[in-house]
Design an enzyme around this catalytic site. Structure first.
Site, PDB file in Angstrom:
ATOM      1  CD  GLU A 109      -3.068   1.048   2.123  1.00 27.86           C
ATOM      2  OE1 GLU A 109      -3.566   2.046   2.642  1.00 27.86           O
ATOM      3  OE2 GLU A 109      -3.534  -0.096   2.266  1.00 27.86           O
ATOM      4  CE  LYS A 110       0.533   3.424   4.413  1.00 26.16           C
ATOM      5  NZ  LYS A 110      -0.193   2.172   4.697  1.00 26.16           N
ATOM      6  CG  ASP A 119      -2.469  -0.245   5.398  1.00 22.94           C
ATOM      7  OD1 ASP A 119      -1.346  -0.760   5.363  1.00 22.94           O
ATOM      8  OD2 ASP A 119      -2.660   0.958   5.656  1.00 22.94           O
ATOM      9  CG  ASP A 124      -7.943  -1.089   5.948  1.00 26.66           C
ATOM     10  OD1 ASP A 124      -7.586  -1.292   4.760  1.00 26.66           O
ATOM     11  OD2 ASP A 124      -7.616  -0.070   6.577  1.00 26.66           O
ATOM     12  CE1 TYR A 178      -3.907  -0.687   8.917  1.00 30.00           C
ATOM     13  CE2 TYR A 178      -5.901  -1.148  10.166  1.00 30.00           C
ATOM     14  CZ  TYR A 178      -5.279  -0.645   9.048  1.00 30.00           C
ATOM     15  OH  TYR A 178      -6.033  -0.094   8.044  1.00 30.00           O
ATOM     16  NE  ARG A 226      -6.116   4.617   8.085  1.00 29.75           N
ATOM     17  CZ  ARG A 226      -4.825   4.868   7.940  1.00 29.75           C
ATOM     18  NH1 ARG A 226      -3.937   3.940   8.294  1.00 29.75           N
ATOM     19  NH2 ARG A 226      -4.412   6.014   7.450  1.00 29.75           N
TER      20      ARG A 226
END
Length: 709
Positions: free
Chosen positions: A7-8, A101, A103, A321, A323
């Site tokens: 993701e990043k 990520d 989610d 994590y 979130r």
């Protein structure tokens, strides 16, 4: 070649470290037969209405509702280079690992890139809740089939498409209505989550503004029982007590003083004495919203600052994590607690808390059945290096909440004494701490259920029937107070617990079960959006609505600002994520109800607030050429060019179009207009500024064509 798409970049580096033998290349890291590349968040964004049809660039009511027949996305301008690199790597890849990520958004973020390039090869999924070395190795050993996570992708896509439908259409409808009714030319935006959130703040601010404080009285008796000792008890009004308001507060001073006088010096009798041993566990580790609330209160951090800082700590492999909406931990991780506590004990300033924690103590926080997509936010056991002051403050809150799980519960004796003096009832509450437990290192503060000073008293041992003497009675005059303004922390909490603000019992139950409006990952962004649009502003720690924000709520149909509507959507999204509902079904429903949601907004535009005196169309306020100046112009421009001066925010008398004379300009042939200047009358060309010819006025009042001005 197996291609990991993270993701990043920070996530990509953690995976590459776990794979080992990493060699940097253009936009990727080569690790033997594996290659790790990365996104920068979403590389793609939904197309705008004008991308579907060029005519949608003009905001017109006849275009609404805008409903794409086939949803499209496009590359973000700043993402084009990295997207091109991923496209080339996909051509080399024999298989792909989605490393978004853990989610919904993380699932969609990588899946949509694969769809963009029409990738047809096998795809797996790695689920990384933490970026420390141990967690990364465990995740690399537990890679699964990406297909089983399709419901998460569909839930994220459903949220995105529903937000587009409501946001794009409702914002255009509201803006068009505003322009038609003279509310200015600015964009008036609405959103599926942002508008109910704004409504919460507006309702609170208006409740505070309309609040009228009133006096009330509290009677506090100082009592000595026949068995010895002393304690304080408060007067409890009976059902027929005079002098009370609707909230059963004692508001009549004469009645209050009479009650105090009758009790002072009198004897009474104990009617009930209860002592019960109780315990209180430490507050649970943090989820994102609880962390945002505590950091707002203790560190004056905004919700976005907390999310960004928690993300930074996660990327530095110091915490898990961020979130997450869960405050529990999986039982499988309990054995790692000793190592984490030992590592924390080496961090300056945290030695005492971690050093005295009992890693063998297993509290109720360890409950795998209560884990949702992610567990609570906890330290990983990695030793922090250089941290900013904000990172250190937030890391300390996360560490403290974790360490408290390894201290005993607080044990206390809850005490209650009820007595009567004459025909009046009095009550005393207290508690006696038997074992301080976790409160030795953490205050029994508001978040953990603090007791007030009256309840903190230790009551003397008495029995039912014992006599008691009232030595004195204090009449304490108090004032009712308005509710507190929202802070970013309490607004996040309100969004997560919006059921508390709903009267309907059935809706309240649904909202409570589905954990409010928005998600842990999106609530901070919603508040930031409302601030950017000047609907909300910060006032020290408080966050308050602006006049524009209040006007938006007044203009918005009930369905779009009702949290029940939004929460029902969140419930459907969660059902999609669990495979119990479909993206297609959800979007069909959203498309069907959209015209009904827009109708009240578009219908309200039929009566302009201010009309053009010449053609009857709406007029609205516009900025003048000079800074700080305004004027009102007809919405039918250029067919009607009527303008009016601005008089304290309202349109003044329309400027009359000058009358054309019978004379024509000798330069261009257009009619002349008689005008006035500081030097007197003159004739000017009606074609000004294209033709700037002017003529003096002759003695007969006619233009002097021989003597140009």
């Amino acid at each position: 070649m197996r291609l990991f798409i993270a993701e990043k970049p920070s996530l990509a580096r953690a995976i590459a470290d776990g794979l080992g033998n990493g060699r940097k290349d253009n936009g990727c890291i080569r690790c033997g037969d594996d290659t790790v590349t990365w996104c920068f968040g979403h590389l793609l964004e939904p197309c705008y209405p004008e991308d579907y049809k060029p005519e949608y660039a003009s905001w017109r009511r006849e275009h609404l509702p805008i409903i794409p027949q086939a949803w499209r996305s496009k590359a973000k301008p700043k993402a084009a280079a990295q997207l091109k690199i991923i496209g080339k790597l996909l051509k080399e890849a024999k298989s792909v690992v989605n490393a978004g990520d853990p989610d919904r958004e993380g699932q969609l973020l990588v899946d949509e890139v694969l769809e963009h390039f029409s990738y047809k090869g096998p795809v797996s999924r790695i689920w990384l809740a933490s970026l420390d070395e141990r967690s990364v190795q465990k995740a690399l050993d537990s890679i699964t089939d990406n297909a089983k996570h399709a419901p998460l992708r569909d839930a994220a896509r459903a949220r995105s498409q529903a937000d587009w439908l409501i946001g794009m259409n409702a914002t255009r409808a509201m803006t068009i209505m505003g322009r038609e009714t003279g509310r200015g030319g600015e964009v008036l935006s609405l959103g599926r989550v942002q508008t109910p959130t704004l409504a919460l703040v507006v309702a609170r601010d208006r409740e505070i503004a309309s609040f009228v404080s009133s006096d009330y009285f509290v009677l506090r008796a100082s009592l000595t029982p026949s068995t010895g000792g002393e304690f304080a008890a408060m007067f409890v009004p009976g059902e027929t007590q005079a002098g009370l308001d609707g909230s059963r507060r004692l508001t009549d001073a004469v009645v209050a003083n009479a009650l105090a006088a009758s009790a002072k010096g009198a004897d009474g009798v104990i009617t009930e004495s209860v002592r019960e041993n109780k315990s209180k566990a430490a507050p649970l580790p943090h989820c994102l919203s609880s962390l945002q609330k505590e950091a707002s209160a203790k560190c004056a951090m905004t919700a976005k600052q907390v999310l960004d800082t928690a993300q930074s700590l996660y990327e530095k492999k110091l915490t898990t994590y961020p979130r997450t909406d869960c405050r529990y931990l999986p039982e499988e991780q309990f054995d790692a607690a000793g190592g984490i506590l030992a590592a924390i004990a080496t961090v300056p300033g945290m030695e005492h808390m971690a050093g005295k924690a009992d890693s063998k103590l297993k509290s109720s926080v360890w409950n795998t059945k209560k884990i949702t997509a992610h567990h609570a936010i906890i330290p990983t056991g990695e030793t922090p290096g250089s941290l900013t002051s904000t990172e250190r403050a937030l890391y300390s809150l996360i560490v403290s909440a974790y360490c408290l799980q390894f201290y005993p519960v607080m044990r206390y004796e809850a005490q209650k004494i009820t007595l009567s003096i004459g025909d009046t009832r009095w009550e005393a509450r207290g508690r006696l701490i038997l074992e301080a437990g976790w409160t030795v290192i953490a205050s029994d503060n508001d978040d953990s259920g603090a007791q007030d000073s009256e309840q903190d008293q230790a009551l003397p041992p008495v029995e039912k029937g014992d006599s008691v003497h009232c030595r004195d009675v204090q009449t304490l005059k108090k004032k009712t107070s308005p509710p507190s303004r929202f802070t970013e922390g309490t607004l996040i909490e309100a969004m997560a617990n919006v059921h508390r603000f709903v009267a309907d019992a059935a809706a309240k139950s649904v909202l409570k079960e589905n954990e409010g409006i928005g998600t842990e990952a999106t609530r901070a962004g919603v508040i930031e959006t409302l601030k950017q649009r000047q609907y909300l502003i910060a006032d020290k720690k408080a966050i308050v609505s602006t006049q524009l924000g209040q006007d938006i709520i007044d203009l918005t149909p009930a369905a779009l600002k009702d949290p029940v509507t939004t929460a029902s959507w969140e419930s459907r999204l969660e059902a999609i994520a669990q495979g119990k509902a479909t993206l297609a079904g959800f979007m069909a429903e959203q498309t069907k109800i959209l015209p009904d949601l827009l109708a009240p907004i578009l219908g309200s535009g039929s009566q302009p607030a201010n009309s053009c005196p010449d053609c009857g169309a709406a007029v609205y306020r516009r900025k003048g050429k000079k800074p700080g100046t305004w004027f009102w112009g007809c919405s039918a421009f250029p067919a009607c060019k009527t303008t009016m001066p601005d008089e304290n925010g309202q349109p003044g008398k329309a400027r009359q179009a000058p009358a054309l004379s019978k004379h024509s300009c000798k330069t261009c042939g257009k009619p002349l207009i008689e005008r006035q200047s500081a030097k007197g009358a003159f004739f000017g060309c009606s074609a000004f500024p294209a033709c700037k010819q002017t003529y003096q006025v002759a003695g007969n009042g006619e233009p002097d064509f021989g003597g140009k001005k």
